[in-house]
Design a protein around this motif. Sequence first.
Motif, PDB file in Angstrom:
ATOM      1  N   PHE A 103       0.935  -1.211  -0.055  1.00 20.11           N
ATOM      2  CA  PHE A 103       0.089  -0.113   0.066  1.00 20.11           C
ATOM      3  C   PHE A 103       0.794   1.394  -0.112  1.00 20.11           C
ATOM      4  O   PHE A 103       0.160   2.421   0.063  1.00 20.11           O
ATOM      5  N   SER A 104       2.145   1.196  -0.036  1.00 19.29           N
ATOM      6  CA  SER A 104       2.904   2.452  -0.189  1.00 19.29           C
ATOM      7  C   SER A 104       2.867   2.900  -1.213  1.00 19.29           C
ATOM      8  O   SER A 104       2.515   2.241  -2.482  1.00 19.29           O
ATOM      9  N   THR A 105       3.133   4.382  -1.513  1.00 17.77           N
ATOM     10  CA  THR A 105       2.922   4.937  -2.921  1.00 17.77           C
ATOM     11  C   THR A 105       4.376   5.739  -3.392  1.00 17.77           C
ATOM     12  O   THR A 105       5.242   5.837  -2.285  1.00 17.77           O
ATOM     13  N   ALA A 106       4.445   6.030  -4.686  1.00 20.76           N
ATOM     14  CA  ALA A 106       5.722   6.758  -5.033  1.00 20.76           C
ATOM     15  C   ALA A 106       5.633   8.106  -4.397  1.00 20.76           C
ATOM     16  O   ALA A 106       6.716   8.697  -3.948  1.00 20.76           O
ATOM     17  N   ASP A 107       4.472   8.649  -3.854  1.00 19.82           N
ATOM     18  CA  ASP A 107       4.455   9.904  -3.466  1.00 19.82           C
ATOM     19  C   ASP A 107       5.105   9.930  -1.792  1.00 19.82           C
ATOM     20  O   ASP A 107       5.782  10.620  -1.341  1.00 19.82           O
ATOM     21  N   GLU A 108       4.887   8.597  -1.368  1.00 20.23           N
ATOM     22  CA  GLU A 108       5.268   8.411  -0.005  1.00 20.23           C
ATOM     23  C   GLU A 108       6.601   8.382  -0.065  1.00 20.23           C
ATOM     24  O   GLU A 108       7.371   9.058   0.843  1.00 20.23           O
ATOM     25  N   VAL A 109       7.272   7.685  -0.974  1.00 21.38           N
ATOM     26  CA  VAL A 109       8.570   7.599  -1.174  1.00 21.38           C
ATOM     27  C   VAL A 109       9.264   8.831  -1.297  1.00 21.38           C
ATOM     28  O   VAL A 109      10.326   9.334  -0.747  1.00 21.38           O
ATOM     29  N   ASP A 110       8.840   9.867  -2.067  1.00 16.41           N
ATOM     30  CA  ASP A 110       9.146  11.169  -2.500  1.00 16.41           C
ATOM     31  C   ASP A 110       9.244  11.871  -1.102  1.00 16.41           C
ATOM     32  O   ASP A 110      10.168  12.818  -1.001  1.00 16.41           O
ATOM     33  N   VAL A 111       8.159  11.894  -0.346  1.00 17.63           N
ATOM     34  CA  VAL A 111       8.127  12.744   0.974  1.00 17.63           C
ATOM     35  C   VAL A 111       9.012  12.205   1.924  1.00 17.63           C
ATOM     36  O   VAL A 111       9.947  13.143   2.830  1.00 17.63           O
ATOM     37  N   ALA A 112       9.524  10.930   1.806  1.00 18.96           N
ATOM     38  CA  ALA A 112      10.294  10.129   2.802  1.00 18.96           C
ATOM     39  C   ALA A 112      11.660  10.734   2.334  1.00 18.96           C
ATOM     40  O   ALA A 112      12.588  11.315   3.014  1.00 18.96           O
ATOM     41  N   LEU A 113      11.846  10.719   1.044  1.00 18.32           N
ATOM     42  CA  LEU A 113      13.508  10.961   0.550  1.00 18.32           C
ATOM     43  C   LEU A 113      13.502  12.656   0.977  1.00 18.32           C
ATOM     44  O   LEU A 113      14.643  12.869   1.262  1.00 18.32           O
ATOM     45  N   HIS A 114      12.380  13.550   0.708  1.00 23.36           N
ATOM     46  CA  HIS A 114      12.555  15.080   1.023  1.00 23.36           C
ATOM     47  C   HIS A 114      12.675  15.202   2.600  1.00 23.36           C
ATOM     48  O   HIS A 114      13.821  15.950   2.829  1.00 23.36           O
ATOM     49  N   ALA A 115      12.288  14.227   3.533  1.00 22.69           N
ATOM     50  CA  ALA A 115      12.793  14.440   4.814  1.00 22.69           C
ATOM     51  C   ALA A 115      14.212  13.915   5.146  1.00 22.69           C
ATOM     52  O   ALA A 115      14.877  14.537   5.864  1.00 22.69           O
ATOM     53  N   VAL A 116      14.532  13.074   4.473  1.00 25.70           N
ATOM     54  CA  VAL A 116      16.043  12.540   4.694  1.00 25.70           C
ATOM     55  C   VAL A 116      16.978  13.637   3.997  1.00 25.70           C
ATOM     56  O   VAL A 116      17.639  13.851   4.562  1.00 25.70           O
ATOM     57  N   ARG A 117      16.486  14.233   2.992  1.00 26.62           N
ATOM     58  CA  ARG A 117      17.385  15.391   2.509  1.00 26.62           C
ATOM     59  C   ARG A 117      17.689  16.520   3.304  1.00 26.62           C
ATOM     60  O   ARG A 117      18.511  17.200   3.591  1.00 26.62           O
ATOM     61  N   ARG A 118      16.464  16.982   4.042  1.00 28.30           N
ATOM     62  CA  ARG A 118      16.558  17.888   5.065  1.00 28.30           C
ATOM     63  C   ARG A 118      17.401  17.567   6.171  1.00 28.30           C
ATOM     64  O   ARG A 118      18.020  18.429   6.849  1.00 28.30           O
ATOM     65  N   LEU A 119      17.482  16.313   6.471  1.00 28.07           N
ATOM     66  CA  LEU A 119      18.436  15.845   7.739  1.00 28.07           C
ATOM     67  C   LEU A 119      19.810  15.890   7.235  1.00 28.07           C
ATOM     68  O   LEU A 119      20.833  16.364   7.933  1.00 28.07           O
ATOM     69  N   ALA A 120      19.953  15.395   6.320  1.00 28.98           N
ATOM     70  CA  ALA A 120      21.523  15.112   5.742  1.00 28.98           C
ATOM     71  C   ALA A 120      21.936  16.316   4.960  1.00 28.98           C
ATOM     72  O   ALA A 120      23.340  16.840   5.567  1.00 28.98           O
ATOM     73  N   VAL A 121      21.448  17.180   4.279  1.00 30.03           N
ATOM     74  CA  VAL A 121      21.727  18.188   3.451  1.00 30.03           C
ATOM     75  C   VAL A 121      21.553  19.600   4.456  1.00 30.03           C
ATOM     76  O   VAL A 121      22.578  20.430   4.348  1.00 30.03           O
ATOM     77  N   GLU A 122      20.275  19.794   5.005  1.00 31.70           N
ATOM     78  CA  GLU A 122      20.172  21.073   5.719  1.00 31.70           C
ATOM     79  C   GLU A 122      20.405  20.889   7.073  1.00 31.70           C
ATOM     80  O   GLU A 122      20.195  21.752   7.759  1.00 31.70           O
ATOM     81  N   GLY A 123      20.829  19.823   7.406  1.00 33.87           N
ATOM     82  CA  GLY A 123      21.136  19.359   8.724  1.00 33.87           C
ATOM     83  C   GLY A 123      20.010  19.932  10.017  1.00 33.87           C
ATOM     84  O   GLY A 123      20.254  20.544  11.013  1.00 33.87           O
ATOM     85  N   ALA A 124      18.844  19.586   9.447  1.00 32.99           N
ATOM     86  CA  ALA A 124      17.548  19.820  10.375  1.00 32.99           C
ATOM     87  C   ALA A 124      17.634  19.251  11.604  1.00 32.99           C
ATOM     88  O   ALA A 124      17.114  20.193  12.539  1.00 32.99           O
ATOM     89  N   LEU A 125      18.267  18.175  11.893  1.00 33.11           N
ATOM     90  CA  LEU A 125      18.350  17.886  13.239  1.00 33.11           C
ATOM     91  C   LEU A 125      19.206  18.618  14.365  1.00 33.11           C
ATOM     92  O   LEU A 125      18.751  18.679  15.418  1.00 33.11           O
ATOM     93  N   SER A 126      20.493  18.999  13.635  1.00 34.55           N
ATOM     94  CA  SER A 126      21.284  19.816  14.671  1.00 34.55           C
ATOM     95  C   SER A 126      20.691  20.932  14.804  1.00 34.55           C
ATOM     96  O   SER A 126      21.046  21.711  15.847  1.00 34.55           O
ATOM     97  N   GLU A 127      20.010  21.588  13.796  1.00 37.75           N
ATOM     98  CA  GLU A 127      19.207  22.978  14.291  1.00 37.75           C
ATOM     99  C   GLU A 127      18.299  22.890  15.525  1.00 37.75           C
ATOM    100  O   GLU A 127      18.243  23.844  16.117  1.00 37.75           O
ATOM    101  N   GLY A 128      17.682  21.705  15.514  1.00 37.90           N
ATOM    102  CA  GLY A 128      16.520  21.566  16.433  1.00 37.90           C
ATOM    103  C   GLY A 128      17.221  21.246  18.025  1.00 37.90           C
ATOM    104  O   GLY A 128      16.459  21.432  19.025  1.00 37.90           O
ATOM    105  N   ARG A 129      18.484  21.182  17.945  1.00 39.40           N
ATOM    106  CA  ARG A 129      19.082  20.738  19.152  1.00 39.40           C
ATOM    107  C   ARG A 129      19.374  21.970  20.020  1.00 39.40           C
ATOM    108  O   ARG A 129      19.519  22.935  19.611  1.00 39.40           O
TER     109      ARG A 129
END
Lengths: 389, 75
Positions: free
Chosen positions: A363-389
């Motif tokens: 039941f997973s969709t390509a849209d869901e995969v793309d949203v998940a990739l976007h979230a991973v990109r926020r973490l890896a490239v934009e450092g979203a997790l370290s900003e929140g600390r």
Amino acid sequence: MIYLDNAATSWPKPHSVPEAMLHFLKDIGANPGRSAHRLSIESARVVYGAREAIAELFNAPDPLRVVFGLNVTEALNLVLCGLLRPGDHVITSSMEHNSVMRPLRALERTGVELTVVKCSREGFLDPGDVEAAIRPNTSMIALNHASNVVGTLLPVASVGQIARERGVLLLVDAAQTGGAVPINMQADGIDLLAFTGHKSLYGPMGTGGVVIGQRVEVHRLTPLKRGGTGSRSEREEQPDFLPDMGESGTPNAVGLAGLGAGVRWVLDRGVAAIQAQEQALTQRFIDGLRDIAGVTVYGGLDASRQTATVSFNIDDLAPSDVGLWLDEQHAILCRVGLHCAPAAHKTMKTFPSGTIRFGMGVFSTADEVDVALHAVRRLAVEGALSEGR
Amino acid sequence: MTQGLYAVIIVYSTSQALQIEKLLLGEGITCKLIPVPRQISTNCGVCVRIHRRDREMVLKAITGTQIQIEGIHDV
């Protein structure tokens, strides 16, 4: 919400699954077969229907060789502890889940000899290494069909051929593949096929079992539990025939109603079609992850050689922090850590910190995969997790 | 003594009774799952009741499968 924890438990389920369970509870409800009144027989019919569906899905020799239990762990314990004796030698892989590894380590202390054949860092197994490990007293080869950590498929059919030639039993843990990857017990040379209901068979938790092939000497199998079976009630000894010898006590009939409906849904849709759909999503996800700087993807990176389970890490971020952030910030539900498979993580060199695991489902969709990739990109490239600390 | 209408097939487990039921219904032979009559067996499970007139046809159908039966008795 994006549910990417299908490798642990599939969700949602096809509508027919909760419907079958509700119908069972509301309209049938009785103890299967024990009492021989109409509801008891109807209940037994539901359980037998699930047996037939499993036998059809895996090309089992006979529905009566399907022994139901709580889950794949119970099934693996039944056949490992029930068939292996001190002095026997058993071969397994370095990619196993603790549901295989812990019973085997416990059996090792009782005098069963154990060889753990090394897999590659990607999780692949060379069948030649298994053959080379066979000794005169080898009685069983126990392998997962696919890793629960990284999804890589093990060559069970090649090992099955070796097992046949050498007179050794092959036990396959199909927890990650039953319903998602075609399995043909008889063509693949599988003697014991352990499955669980709550993953790609789309049944509820509390259902699973093992299909026992015709090369297994059933009289040598010691049951884990003994008790009432609704058969041979005049005797105080456990029955010696399948499935009753392995199914003592009132079963999870409502769960098996759901499992039967789940397997029928899989059969209607077709395992090959499900596999093709999941492979397309998996390759999309792997390729997307590889495009993100700082992300390490594990496994063979080829969706045709794995299930829809992908493990990765982001720089030096702790998987546990990533899991919490994904849940809180993006409502992406995944599993992080060691996934009950320390041996697999040691093989992948990701022990003891583990990985982030995304498990897609039908039941997973390509849209869901793309949203998940976007979230991973926020973490890896934009450092979203370290900003929140 | 009056001649009874039925015979029962005694099997080892409920699952086998269900296998036989499916087989017979598939062949168009009427049958019913009932509790095992006390005078025949102490087995607490179920058995398959058939019409005596179908006995030969039933045995022939079962012989072609891997289903094992414990016995067949007139009731």
